[in-house]
Design a protein around this motif. Sequence first.
Motif, PDB file in Angstrom:
ATOM      1  N   PHE A 106       0.880  -1.128   0.118  1.00  0.00           N
ATOM      2  CA  PHE A 106       0.154  -0.081   0.012  1.00  0.00           C
ATOM      3  C   PHE A 106       0.840   1.168  -0.034  1.00  0.00           C
ATOM      4  O   PHE A 106       0.379   2.221  -0.505  1.00  0.00           O
ATOM      5  CB  PHE A 106      -1.072   0.107   1.211  1.00  0.00           C
ATOM      6  N   GLU A 194      -8.637  -6.614   2.062  1.00  0.00           N
ATOM      7  CA  GLU A 194      -7.515  -5.932   2.672  1.00  0.00           C
ATOM      8  C   GLU A 194      -7.372  -4.426   2.106  1.00  0.00           C
ATOM      9  O   GLU A 194      -7.114  -3.628   3.114  1.00  0.00           O
ATOM     10  CB  GLU A 194      -6.175  -6.674   1.826  1.00  0.00           C
ATOM     11  N   THR A 195      -7.862  -4.215   0.880  1.00  0.00           N
ATOM     12  CA  THR A 195      -7.733  -2.867   0.387  1.00  0.00           C
ATOM     13  C   THR A 195      -9.052  -2.023   1.000  1.00  0.00           C
ATOM     14  O   THR A 195      -8.900  -0.990   1.520  1.00  0.00           O
ATOM     15  CB  THR A 195      -8.086  -2.923  -1.243  1.00  0.00           C
ATOM     16  N   ASN A 198      -7.846  -1.247   4.353  1.00  0.00           N
ATOM     17  CA  ASN A 198      -6.546  -0.094   4.483  1.00  0.00           C
ATOM     18  C   ASN A 198      -7.298   1.087   4.417  1.00  0.00           C
ATOM     19  O   ASN A 198      -6.588   2.138   4.943  1.00  0.00           O
ATOM     20  CB  ASN A 198      -5.533  -0.628   3.486  1.00  0.00           C
ATOM     21  N   GLU A 203     -10.309   2.086   9.651  1.00  0.00           N
ATOM     22  CA  GLU A 203      -8.695   2.321   9.784  1.00  0.00           C
ATOM     23  C   GLU A 203      -8.231   3.638  10.268  1.00  0.00           C
ATOM     24  O   GLU A 203      -7.612   3.842  11.268  1.00  0.00           O
ATOM     25  CB  GLU A 203      -8.141   1.692   8.519  1.00  0.00           C
TER      26      GLU A 203
END
Length: 279
Positions: A106, A194-195, A198, A203
């Motif tokens: 990332f 995950e994206t 993130n 988050e």
Amino acid sequence: MLLDLICFDCIKEQIDKGVPTTTIGDPIMTPFELVNNTGIYEVNCSKGHSSSTIIDNIDFEILFDYGLNAIVDGYYREAVSSLTAALERYYEFFIKTVLKATNIDFATIDKVWKNVSNQSERQTGAYVFLYLQTFGVEPSLLNTNKEVPFRNSVIHKGYIPNRQESIDYGNRIMELIESSLIDLKKKYPESVIETFKNYGYKEVATEKFEKIKKETGKEQDYACVNIMTTIDVINGREINSGDGRQGNVEKRLESMITGRSPRKLTLIKKQSNPTKASS
Ligand SMILES: [Zn+2]
């Protein structure tokens, strides 16, 4: 647009009394707050508590429903603007997910993204080619003879669309995002999650609370809620045919009007973990 949130203190009060393991909880009124950009909501509930709630969503999910709410309220220009932003932010999500799936971290993605972060045409270009690479076919896009000029006239020339035009545009945006997102979830399920994690509001909010804790030494209590948006990365409406969010924009507008009435939730027992249900 108002979000259905939860009051951390109301829930804690009931859990302290043994709800829902030993006794059935009283309905808790759902506090509403205006949507914001941080994902952190200072909730003032009807019992007088003041607490923090964060949402477990990502920008394009909220922007799409924000656009639909603008249609409900008769702000058709604003609807087109938010729906367009939802599509553009979805393109960003798609690009980052595909890059992540090919093992790019990332930090690198963020660094490279800066080159195109202010240029939506370039982002669309990146989407087109990454989509082709991912699925071997050309992606569906806004029609350059009709939908693109319509969008530009609304956003740049002050054109005031009517209700039907904004609904048609909403249906098209919904179709573009949803069909692509469903395929993306099938192709890269782990990278999608995950994206989402993130770049989602949770988050960012959690990082902010951690920072406050570090600075003040005080633990930050907060509740977390997933807003059940029309376009939903994690709990998509395509998963269950009985999902109450089914249907086109017209149908979703009806649900949104109904959803504006005061609501409450009751804590119920699910397996060994307490969870919540709206009613
Ligand atoms: Zn409360």
